[in-house]
Design an enzyme around this catalytic site. Structure first.
Site, PDB file in Angstrom:
ATOM      1  CD  GLN A   1      23.073 -14.858 -18.851  1.00 50.87           C
ATOM      2  OE1 GLN A   1      22.399 -15.815 -19.008  1.00 50.87           O
ATOM      3  NE2 GLN A   1      24.874 -14.496 -19.142  1.00 50.87           N
TER       4      GLN A   1
ATOM      5  CG  HIS B   1       8.871  -7.049 -15.460  1.00 45.92           C
ATOM      6  ND1 HIS B   1      10.311  -6.647 -15.927  1.00 45.92           N
ATOM      7  CD2 HIS B   1       8.038  -5.761 -15.294  1.00 45.92           C
ATOM      8  CE1 HIS B   1      10.877  -5.669 -15.481  1.00 45.92           C
ATOM      9  NE2 HIS B   1       9.294  -4.435 -14.983  1.00 45.92           N
TER      10      HIS B   1
ATOM     11  CG  ASP C   1      11.154  -4.542 -19.209  1.00 46.78           C
ATOM     12  OD1 ASP C   1      11.625  -6.209 -18.943  1.00 46.78           O
ATOM     13  OD2 ASP C   1      11.471  -3.998 -17.989  1.00 46.78           O
TER      14      ASP C   1
ATOM     15  CB  ALA D   1     -12.229  -6.497  31.517  1.00 45.93           C
TER      16      ALA D   1
ATOM     17  N   GLY E   1     -13.417  -1.196  25.179  1.00 42.68           N
ATOM     18  CA  GLY E   1     -13.693  -2.128  24.059  1.00 42.68           C
ATOM     19  C   GLY E   1     -14.516  -1.212  22.665  1.00 42.68           C
TER      20      GLY E   1
ATOM     21  CB  VAL F   1     -10.203   2.095  21.376  1.00 44.22           C
ATOM     22  CG1 VAL F   1      -9.208   2.548  20.860  1.00 44.22           C
ATOM     23  CG2 VAL F   1     -11.170   2.981  21.720  1.00 44.22           C
TER      24      VAL F   1
ATOM     25  CD  GLN G   1     -15.984  -1.699  16.182  1.00 45.57           C
ATOM     26  OE1 GLN G   1     -16.444  -2.377  17.719  1.00 45.57           O
ATOM     27  NE2 GLN G   1     -16.017  -2.744  14.914  1.00 45.57           N
TER      28      GLN G   1
ATOM     29  CB  CYS H   1     -20.065 -17.398  32.564  1.00 40.98           C
ATOM     30  SG  CYS H   1     -18.845 -18.359  32.403  1.00 40.98           S
TER      31      CYS H   1
END
Length: 862
Positions: free
Chosen positions: A88, A106, A142, A595, A626, A628, A631, A703
Site C-alpha cells: 500500500q 525491498h 524506493d 566406469a 573420467g 570429462v 572431473q 580391491c
C-alpha cells in the site's frame, strides 16, 4: 522498541514473529483487508497474540492522507515503522512520524530495479547477482537511504519463486530484523543511494508480459522465468493466449522427437516433446518450458499439449469415494468462505493462496500415503473433480506419466534375449549425449553407448538438485522411500539372470560369480539400506556449561543433497549398489558415472529404477570418461558429496578438485596391497583354500585381494606345493618376467621368495598374481612390521589357531578390515573402507549412511 508493522503476507508474518522474539513491543499491525473472507497471515498471527490489527483499504485518497487513518496510526505511539512487503502507499505523515522513522524491505540491490516488480526484473535482465535492501522509507520511489543490503548468486534457471524461497524470504526476514537491531543499538547507517545504475522498470502485468520472439533464446528464457509464476509470460497459440511456466535453457545438440507447434511471431515452430515444449530464439538456440496455462485458466504439462483433455474420467471404488469424501472436508476447511464444495468448485477462484496449496499437499499425504503430490499438481487440477481424478490416478499408478521409452540393444546369449539400454539416463529419461557422442563397448560389439559431455553433467546435476529441493523425493516419508528401494531390489531380483549376463559380457566376470556376488550382493545391499530409511535419527545431548541450565540440545541427521558417485570396472553393479543404496536411503539424489568400459548394468539399473517408481531426477546415470564426467562432478558447485572407488592416484586428484570447487564432502575407497599372514599353527587346508581365494577371487580384480602372503618359514614350501606345484616363477632368477596372456585374460601366476623392496611387493597387482614371502616363526612383531610397511591400509588377514595371537595381530594390523581364519567375507551390514592411502569413509553397514548425511545440532533454552 515500540514498533508498528505495516505489511502483509507470510513474509510480514515471519518478520512480526521475529521482532517479538527479539523483545520488541508490537503496538499495532497494519495490513490489507480480508480477501474472500480470509485474513492475511500477518493479521492472523497478530490477532492470535491480541495485538491491535488495522485493515485499512487505503491510507490516502487523491494523493492526500486520510485524517482518520493517520489519527488511528498515531494513537499507537510507535517509535519505528517496519514495512515488510508493504503493497500500500503509505503517506509521509505516517512515514516520518515515529522517533526513528520507517524502514522498508525491498527485493533488489538498490538502486537497481526500483519499483514493485524488482524480483521480476532481476531475472528478466539476466543479472548474475540478486539480493535485497532494507532502506529508510521515502515517498514510495524506493530512493531513500540504504540501511542494509545482502546479495546472492542468481542461478541460470531461477524463477521468482525459487530465488524468493532460497534467499529473499529466509535471509530477508533475518536482514529486516537485523536492521531493527542496528537501529535499537544506534548503529544503523544512512547511505545515500547513487543515481548511477538506477532503473525504474514498469510493474509486470499480464498485458505487458507478452513474449518478444525476436531475441536470443537466453533472453526469451529470462523473460519467461522473470514472469513465472506471476503474471506469466504469454504468446498466442492456435488463436488463444497461452502462458509459459518452468523455463530452462537447453544445451545444443540433436533435436528431440516431437510434434511441431506453430506460435504466432516465433522464428520457428516449437516442438512438443515428452519433456515439455521446446522453444527457439532468433539465434537458433533452444529453451524448454514444463507447463502451460490455457486461456480458460487450466494448467497442463507442456508435453501433453496435443493430448490434454482426452482422458475419460475414472469410476471411483468404494475406498476411493471415501478418500474423496475426506478431501471434500479438507477443501471445506481451507475454503471457509465457500458454503459447499461442489465438483466444479475452483480452488484458486474460491480464494486459495500459495500457503493453502502447501497445506493441501500435506493433507493428501496424511490421508493417502501412496499419493505424493507436487504443488504443480494442484495448479494443474484446480476444480475439485479434476483434483480427485488426479489423486485417484496417482494412487492407481495411472497418473498420465508416459511409459519409459527405451532404445534397446538386444543380444541372444545365455539362452535368453538380453535387452540393454545404451543412452544416458537423465531426469527419468534415456537421452542421447550432447552432440550425439557415442563410444563402443568391447562386448557386445554390435552396439554403442552414449558418451556424456560436460553439458550432460550439468543437466543431470540440475535434475538431481530440482528433485532434491523441489521434487517428490525430498518431501517423501522415509518409510515410503524405503518401500521404493525394496521394490527396486525386487525388480533387480526378477531380472537377476539378465543383469548377471550383461555383467559377464561387459566385465568378463564368471557368470556364476556375477549371479551370486555381483548381482546377488547388490540386491542384498538395496534391501539392507531400504530398512534403514525410517531409522535415521539424531540424539539428545545434555549440556551443562550454559546458565541458566535450562537447555535442550538435540541433533538431526539430514541428507546432503546432490551426490556424485564414480565407480570402477571390477564390480560394476555391486559398486553402484554399495554407494547408491546408502545415498538414496539417506534421502539424497545421485548422479553416477560408471566406469567407461563397463557401463551396461548401470544403465539397465536405471531402467529398473524407473520401473520401481523412483521419481524423476533422483537417479541419473552418465557413462563417459573420467576426465570429462568425473572431473565435472568433482568441480560442480551444486554437487555436495562425491563418493569414489578407484586408484589412489585418481583419488588424490578428485580430493583436490572437490576441495578447490566447493569443499564438498568426499569418501574414497582406493588402492590396496593387503597382507595375509599365515602362521604355522593354522588349519593348512583352510589356509590354502582361503589364501588362493584371497588372491584369485573375481580373477584377482578385487580391491581387497591379498597383495602379499607372509607364510611362516616352517610351512612355506608345503603351502606353495599345496597351492600348485608347477604354478610359480621364482623371482630370485628374474624379478621382471613376461606373464602369459591370452587376449584380455591374464593367466594365474605365483611368485615366491619375493623381497620387500621389489616392485611387485609394493605396487597393487589387481590381477591373478599371488606373491609369497616367508618369515621366521616366533617373530610376530617383525612380520607385523613388514605387513604394515605400506602406504595402503584397506584389508588384511591372519590364519592361526592361537586366539591370543589372532587378537594381537588383528589389533596391530593397520587396515580397515581384518579377516581372521577367513578372507573376502564382506557383508552388507559390516562397514568397509580403508586407512592411509587406501582412502577414508565407509561403504556398507550403518557407518555408510553417515557418509551421505550431515549432522545439525539444535539448542533450545526454555
Amino acid at each position: 522498541m515500540r514498533i508498528a508493522v505495516i505489511g502483509q503476507s507470510l513474509f510480514g508474518q515471519e518478520v512480526y514473529k521475529e521482532l517479538r522474539k527479539d523483545g520488541h513491543t508490537i503496538v499495532g499491525v497494519f495490513t490489507i483487508p480480508d480477501k474472500d473472507g480470509k485474513a492475511d497471515p500477518l493479521a492472523v498471527e497478530a490477532e492470535r497474540d491480541n495485538v491491535a490489527v488495522f485493515k485499512f483499504p487505503r491510507w490516502r485518497l487523491k494523493g492526500q492522507a486520510l485524517p482518520e487513518v493517520v489519527a488511528q496510526y498515531k494513537a499507537t505511539g510507535a517509535e519505528l515503522n517496519v514495512l515488510p512487503f508493504c503493497s500500500q502507499f503509505i503517506p509521509m505523515e505516517v512515514i516520518d512520524h515515529p522517533q526513528h522513522g520507517s524502514i522498508i524491505y525491498h527485493p533488489s540491490l538498490l538502486p537497481r530495479h526500483r519499483g514493485a516488480s524488482a524480483i521480476n526484473w532481476t531475472l528478466i535482465h539476466g543479472d548474475k547477482k540478486g539480493g535485497f535492501t532494507v532502506f529508510w522509507a521515502d515517498d514510495g520511489l524506493d530512493t531513500g537511504p540504504i540501511l542494509l543490503q545482502r546479495e546472492c548468486d542468481v542461478e541460470a534457471n531461477d524463477t521468482v519463486s525459487t530465488i524468493y524461497k532460497r534467499f529473499l524470504f529466509p535471509e530477508g526476514v533475518k536482514g529486516t530484523v537485523d536492521a531493527v537491531r542496528l537501529i535499537a543499538e544506534g548503529k544503523a547507517p544512512r547511505i545515500t543511494q547513487p543515481t548511477e545504475g538506477a532503473t525504474y522498470e514498469c510493474i509486470q502485468k499480464k498485458d505487458n508480459s507478452q513474449i518478444d520472439w525476436n531475441q536470443p533464446a537466453e533472453a526469451v528464457h529470462n523473460w519467461i522465468r522473470g514472469n513465472d509464476k506471476v503474471p506469466g509470460a504469454w504468446a498466442t497459440v492456435d488463436g488463444q493466449r497461452v502462458t509459459f511456466f518452468g523455463s530452462s535453457l537447453v544445451a545444443s545438440g540433436a533435436l528431440p522427437k516431437g510434434q511441431p507447434l506453430e506460435i504466432e511471431g516465433a522464428s520457428r515452430p516449437g516442438i512438443v516433446t515428452k519433456a515439455g515444449l521446446m522453444l527457439f530464439g532468433n539465434d537458433g538456440k533452444a529453451l524448454l518450458v514444463k507447463n502451460l496455462q490455457m486461456a480458460e485458466g487450466k494448467m497442463i504439462p507442456a508435453g501433453q499439449y496435443f493430448s490434454s483433455g482426452s482422458s475419460a474420467a475414472v469410476e471411483l471404488t468404494v475406498e476411493e469415494r471415501a478418500f474423496a469424501l475426506q478431501m471434500r472436508a479438507v477443501w471445506q476447511s481451507i475454503l471457509t468462505n465457500v458454503a459447499e464444495i461442489q465438483d466444479s468448485t475452483d480452488f484458486f477462484k474460491s480464494g486459495a493462496a500459495s500457503m493453502d496449496v502447501v497445506r493441501l499437499v500435506e493433507e493428501v499425504k496424511l490421508r493417502a500415503a501412496g499419493c505424493h503430490l507436487q504443488n504443480e499438481d494442484v495448479y494443474m487440477n484446480t476444480s475439485f473433480q479434476e483434483f480427485i481424478q488426479m489423486c485417484v490416478r496417482k494412487l492407481r499408478g495411472e497418473d498420465g506419466e508416459e511409459e519409459l521409452q527405451v532404445d534397446y540393444v538386444e543380444k541372444e546369449v545365455n539362452n535368453m534375449t538380453v535387452r540393454m539400454p545404451h543412452q544416458l539416463f537423465i531426469n527419468g529419461e534415456f537421452v542421447d549425449a550432447e552432440g550425439g557422442k557415442t563410444y563402443k563397448t568391447i562386448n557386445p560389439t554390435d552396439g554403442t553407448v552414449s558418451l556424456a559431455q560436460v553439458g550432460d553433467v550439468d543437466r543431470a546435476v540440475a535434475a538431481a538438485k530440482e528433485a532434491f529441493e523441489e521434487g517428490e523425493w525430498g518431501r517423501m516419508n522415509p518409510r515410503d522411500r524405503g518401500r521404493l528401494l525394496y521394490r527396486l531390489a525386487d525388480l533387480m531380483e526378477q531380472h537377476q539372470e539378465e543383469l548377471a549376463t550383461i555383467e559377464t559380457m561387459d566385465s568378463g566376470a564368471v557368470y556364476t560369480l556375477a549371479l551370486k556376488t555381483h548381482v546377488g550382493m547388490s540386491i542384498q545391499t538395496f534391501r539392507y539400506f531400504a530398512g534403514w530409511c525410517d531409522k535415521i535419527h539424531g540424539s539428545t545431548i545434555p549440556i551443562n556449561q550454559a546458565r541458566p541450565n535450562r537447555n535442550l540440545t538435540f541433533t538431526k541427521k539430514e541428507p546432503i543433497g546432490v551426490c556424485g558417485i564414480v565407480i570402477p570396472w571390477n564390480y560394476p553393479l555391486m559398486m553402484l549398489a554399495w554407494k547408491t543404496a546408502a545415498c538414496l536411503a539417506a534421502g539424497n539424489t545421485v548422479v553416477l558415472k560408471p566406469a567407461q568400459v563397463t557401463p551396461l548394468t548401470a544403465v539397465k539399473f536405471a531402467e529398473l529404477a524407473a520401473m520401481a517408481g523412483i521419481p524423476k531426477g533422483v537417479i541419473n546415470i552418465l557413462p563417459g570418461s573420467g576426465s570429462v564426467v568425473g572431473q565435472r562432478l568433482s568441480d560442480h558447485p551444486d554437487v555436495r558429496k562425491l563418493g569414489f572407488t578407484g586408484s589412489t592416484e585418481i583419488g588424490k586428484h578428485i580430493m583436490k578438485s572437490c576441495a578447490v570447487s566447493n569443499v564438498k564432502k568426499v569418501s574414497l575407497e582406493l588402492g590396496g596391497k593387503s597382507p595375509l599372514i599365515i602362521f604355522s599353527d593354522c588349519d593348512m587346508d583352510k589356509a590354502v583354500r582361503s589364501g588362493m581365494s584371497s588372491v584369485f577371487f573375481n580373477k584377482g580384480e578385487n580391491c581387497i585381494a591379498a597383495g602379499r602372503l607372509f607364510v611362516e618359514d616352517t610351512i612355506h614350501d608345503a603351502f606353495v606345493a599345496r597351492v600348485y606345484p608347477g604354478f610359480f616363477l621364482d623371482v630370485t632368477y628374474c624379478e621382471s618376467v613376461s606373464v602369459l596372456c591370452s587376449g584380455f585374460f591374464f593367466e594365474p601366476t605365483l611368485f615366491t621368495d619375493v623381497q620387500d623392496h621389489m616392485y611387485i611387493a609394493v605396487e597393487e597387482s589387481f590381477g591373478p598374481v599371488m606373491i609369497v614371502s616367508s618369515f621366521k616363526g616366533g617373530d610376530v612383531d617383525e612380520v607385523l612390521r613388514r605387513a604394515n610397511a605400506t602406504e595402503y591400509g584397506l584389508a588384511s588377514g591372519v590364519f592361526t589357531r592361537d586366539i591370543s595371537k589372532a587378537l594381537y595381530v588383528s589389533e596391530k594390523l593397520n587396515a580397515g578390515t581384518v579377516f581372521v581364519n577367513t578372507y573376502n567375507k564382506t557383508d552388507v551390514a559390516a562397514p568397509f573402507g580403508g586407512f592411509k592411502q587406501s582412502g577414508f569413509g565407509k561403504d556398507l553397514g550403518q557407518d555408510a549412511l553417515n557418509e551421505y548425511l550431515k549432522t545439525k545440532a539444535v539448542t533450545i533454552e526454555y
